[in-house]
Write a protein that holds these residues in place. Structure first.
Motif, short mmCIF file in Angstrom:
data_model
loop_
_atom_site.label_atom_id
_atom_site.label_comp_id
_atom_site.label_asym_id
_atom_site.label_seq_id
_atom_site.Cartn_x
_atom_site.Cartn_y
_atom_site.Cartn_z
N PHE A 128 0.83 -1.21 0.00
CA PHE A 128 0.00 0.00 0.00
C PHE A 128 0.87 1.26 0.00
O PHE A 128 0.64 2.18 -0.79
CB PHE A 128 -0.92 0.00 1.23
N PHE A 129 1.85 1.31 0.89
CA PHE A 129 2.69 2.50 0.98
C PHE A 129 3.43 2.75 -0.33
O PHE A 129 3.48 3.89 -0.81
CB PHE A 129 3.69 2.34 2.13
N THR A 130 3.97 1.71 -0.90
CA THR A 130 4.69 1.86 -2.17
C THR A 130 3.75 2.30 -3.28
O THR A 130 4.07 3.20 -4.06
CB THR A 130 5.37 0.54 -2.56
N THR A 131 2.58 1.67 -3.35
CA THR A 131 1.65 1.95 -4.44
C THR A 131 1.12 3.38 -4.40
O THR A 131 1.03 4.05 -5.44
CB THR A 131 0.47 0.96 -4.39
N TYR A 132 0.79 3.87 -3.21
CA TYR A 132 0.10 5.17 -3.11
C TYR A 132 0.99 6.31 -2.63
O TYR A 132 0.64 7.49 -2.84
CB TYR A 132 -1.11 5.04 -2.19
N CYS A 133 2.11 6.01 -2.01
CA CYS A 133 2.95 7.08 -1.46
C CYS A 133 4.29 7.23 -2.16
O CYS A 133 4.99 8.23 -1.92
CB CYS A 133 3.18 6.83 0.03
N VAL A 134 4.68 6.27 -2.98
CA VAL A 134 5.99 6.34 -3.64
C VAL A 134 5.87 6.26 -5.16
O VAL A 134 6.34 7.15 -5.88
CB VAL A 134 6.94 5.24 -3.11
N SER A 135 5.24 5.20 -5.66
CA SER A 135 5.20 4.98 -7.10
C SER A 135 4.56 6.10 -7.92
O SER A 135 4.96 6.31 -9.07
CB SER A 135 4.49 3.66 -7.40
N PRO A 136 3.57 6.85 -7.39
CA PRO A 136 2.99 7.93 -8.20
C PRO A 136 4.01 8.96 -8.68
O PRO A 136 3.79 9.61 -9.70
CB PRO A 136 1.96 8.56 -7.25
N TYR A 137 5.12 9.14 -7.95
CA TYR A 137 6.13 10.08 -8.41
C TYR A 137 7.47 9.43 -8.74
O TYR A 137 8.25 9.95 -9.54
CB TYR A 137 6.33 11.21 -7.39
N GLU A 178 5.94 -0.55 4.01
CA GLU A 178 5.35 -0.25 5.31
C GLU A 178 6.38 -0.37 6.43
O GLU A 178 6.39 0.43 7.37
CB GLU A 178 4.19 -1.20 5.58
N ARG A 179 7.24 -1.37 6.33
CA ARG A 179 8.22 -1.60 7.39
C ARG A 179 9.22 -0.44 7.47
O ARG A 179 9.51 0.07 8.55
CB ARG A 179 8.94 -2.93 7.13
N TRP A 180 9.74 -0.03 6.34
CA TRP A 180 10.72 1.05 6.35
C TRP A 180 10.08 2.37 6.74
O TRP A 180 10.71 3.20 7.41
CB TRP A 180 11.40 1.15 4.99
N ALA A 181 8.84 2.60 6.32
CA ALA A 181 8.15 3.83 6.72
C ALA A 181 7.97 3.86 8.23
O ALA A 181 8.19 4.90 8.88
CB ALA A 181 6.81 3.93 6.00
#
Length: 601
Positions: A172-181, A344-347
């Motif tokens: 989830f974190f990668t998909t919505y918080c990282v990959s968009p940019y 999620e773990r690294w965040a």
């Protein structure tokens, strides 16, 4: 330089030659099948060659996907087929047969498509990329050509290319918080000639700087460490997206991508432990415990996947329920998040580092990873128990390689082969668990320096041999390697903690890091169908049971301070041996270019 041979009737105004040249091909034109065969024979055997119909209409990215991906010896899209050196013989044989059948006449239909049909008839493994909305076709008449051109205009292949640069399945974190940019960072890198390996290296350096900031033990250092850890993760996503965007897959890149994530995370654990020590708080046991837990989580994933890699008859109702839940959107994200994947773990680690203390960070990490490990392992056990499937020899061999048995366990396995056949099917994981618990608990419950851990380690070597004495084809046999990992790492952790001297736990952290690298290296070799590490390497570093026995002997014979020095020396020796062999393997021409496109780690 790659060579593209254009075949068929040329079309005035076609952009195909320019498109192929933009992809790095030297374009040659064949008037008929005989000339195409001659041109094919003239291309050096070490180069990629492609046969492309001159009437081809489609997106440049469709050509890129079909003709430039380095991972596949043979690949094709409608109107084009390509071969790397490993696939040249099959392509040449198919071309000769088609030329003989066509008699060298001027081509009317698509030679490339006829060659593809011949390759399929020969049983060749031809990769066909998923094109989605991209256009790739050979129009039969002017009207069809115009319609195809309109279809090309209607789809923005750059948008498709950017979208396909992102993993289809991620957290989830990668998909919505990282990959968009991060996909746009990947494109920026591609347009400036940067390679995925350079971005991967930048991600590693950023994480190491983050670990150094955490090691300062100051609040400012912890805040900087958290920010840099997130930046490292963004770069970690970018390198894979850059590889997919520009199709720059490589052997070296596969090795770097497979190992650097673990190196970054575990180096950060060490940095947190050093920072805590500067503030008077010793959390090395927590740092080592987190590394042990995370590594054992991964070996559960790897073992289960290998055990079921080519298993037949998947009739598990648990798997059916999981597939059914996938149709309910919110459950997909909840189930992906609770397993605490890398994003999620690294965040979580980054935020907790910035606002709390290393001890709180490790407590949260241990609790989260323990819950995730329990959840995923329980689900896989249920799948295995309810699944009616036959495991193959390949799966059994992979599990035996993951067990990492040394000379002692192998000797016991050979001696116990006959009696092992009479034992029930759950023997392997059961005896691996019991033997591991015996050595870890004995080390924990007796005083440092006593002889009983040695006795327990000898019994552990015996049970380890019994666990692998017969092919690991049982429903739960995939649990044996994780139990063996936990036993070895747990023994080192407990004995270092019992030594109760400065430096013992950091030395144990170094030893487990070196051994864990060897185990990850084994996994990625198996994933790439390259086999396990050579037998001499496993023998030279003792196997899991040999190292466990050696550590217990050192604890019994040496003082606590001497034990710390011995652990450090052992860590250095193991690291040197496994790193040299691993680097030799992964930079060799024969190593596979396998990139992880599966679930986030």
């Amino acid at each position: 330089m790659s060579t593209a041979i254009l075949t068929g009737q040329p079309v005035p105004g076609s952009s195909i030659e320019g498109d192929l040249r933009s992809l790095g091909f030297d374009v040659r034109v064949a008037a008929d099948a005989a000339e195409a065969e001659t041109l094919l024979a003239g291309v050096p055997g070490g180069e990629r060659v492609a046969l492309v119909d001159a009437r081809f209409v489609g997106h440049v990215h469709a050509l890129r996907l079909g003709l430039t991906d380095p991972r596949f010896p043979l690949a094709a899209i409608p109107g084009a087929v390509t071969a790397q050196p490993a696939g040249r013989q099959a392509l040449t044989r198919a071309m000769a047969r088609e030329n003989s059948a066509g008699g060298g006449t001027t081509l009317v239909d698509s030679l490339a498509d006829r060659i593809l049909t011949a390759l399929d008839a020969d049983g060749a493994d031809v990769h066909r990329p998923e094109l989605g909305s991209l256009v790739a076709t050979v129009p039969a008449d002017p009207q069809a050509r115009n319609e195809a051109r309109q279809a090309v205009t209607a789809v923005d292949d750059e948008a498709v290319r950017l979208k396909s640069a992102v993993k289809s399945r991620d957290g989830f974190f990668t998909t919505y918080c990282v990959s968009p940019y991060s996909r746009y960072i990947a494109r920026w890198c591609a347009r400036r000639g940067l390679t995925p390996n350079q971005v991967t290296t930048a991600s590693l350096l950023t994480a190491l700087i983050a670990a150094a900031c955490a090691a300062t033990g100051t609040r400012g250092g912890f805040v900087a460490a958290g920010v840099l850890l997130i930046a490292s993760f963004v770069l970690d996503c970018t390198d894979g997206q850059l590889a997919r965007y520009s199709l720059q897959y490589s052997t070296l890149g596969a090795w770097l991508d497979a190992t650097f994530d673990r190196a970054k995370e575990y180096a950060y654990y060490a940095g947190l432990a050093l920072g805590a020590a500067r503030g008077g708080d010793d959390v090395w046991a927590l740092a080592l415990g987190a590394m042990v837990l995370q590594t054992c989580r991964h070996i559960v994933d790897f073992s289960f996947n290998e055990a079921n890699h080519d298993a037949t008859a998947n009739t598990s109702p648990t798997a059916a329920l999981s597939d059914k839940l996938d149709s309910v959107g919110w459950t997909v994200w909840v189930r992906r998040m609770i397993v605490l994947p890398i994003g999620e773990r690294w965040a979580m680690i980054a935020v907790l580092t910035a606002v709390t203390t290393p001890r709180v960070t490790f407590y949260a990490l241990l609790i989260g990873c323990a819950f995730a490990a329990t959840y995923t392992t329980a689900g896989r056990v249920l799948r295995s128990l309810t699944r009616k499937a036959r495991r193959t020899d390949r799966a059994a061999g992979a599990l035996a390689d993951l067990a990492d048995s040394g000379p002692l366990a192998q000797g016991f396995a050979e001696a116990l082969k006959k009696p092992a056949r009479t034992l029930p099917g759950f023997t392997a994981p059961a005896v691996a668990l019991l033997g591991g618990l015996a050595v870890v608990l004995t080390s924990a419950l007796t005083g440092f320096g006593g002889p009983w851990p040695i006795v327990a380690a000898l019994a552990y070597a015996l049970t380890s041999g019994l666990a692998v004495a017969r092919p690991l084809k049982g429903a739960l046999d995939w649990l044996a390697p994780p139990f063996l990992r936990a036993a070895e790492y747990g023994t080192v952790l407990v004995l270092a903690a019992k030594a109760d001297v400065n430096g013992a736990l950091p030395a144990a952290f170094g030893l487990v890091s070196a051994v864990a690298y060897h185990h990850y290296d084994t996994v990625y070799r198996i994933r790439g169908n390259a086999g396990a590490p050579p037998a001499w390497l496993v023998r030279s570093i003792g196997g899991h049971e040999g190292r466990t026995l050696l550590v217990t002997v050192l604890a019994a014979l040496l003082t606590a301070s001497q034990f710390t020095v011995a652990l450090t020396a052992l860590a250095v020796a193991v690291a040197l041996v496994v790193l040299v062999e691993s680097i030799r393997f992964w930079v060799s021409a024969g190593a596979p270019a396998v990139h992880d496109e599966g679930e986030p780690a």
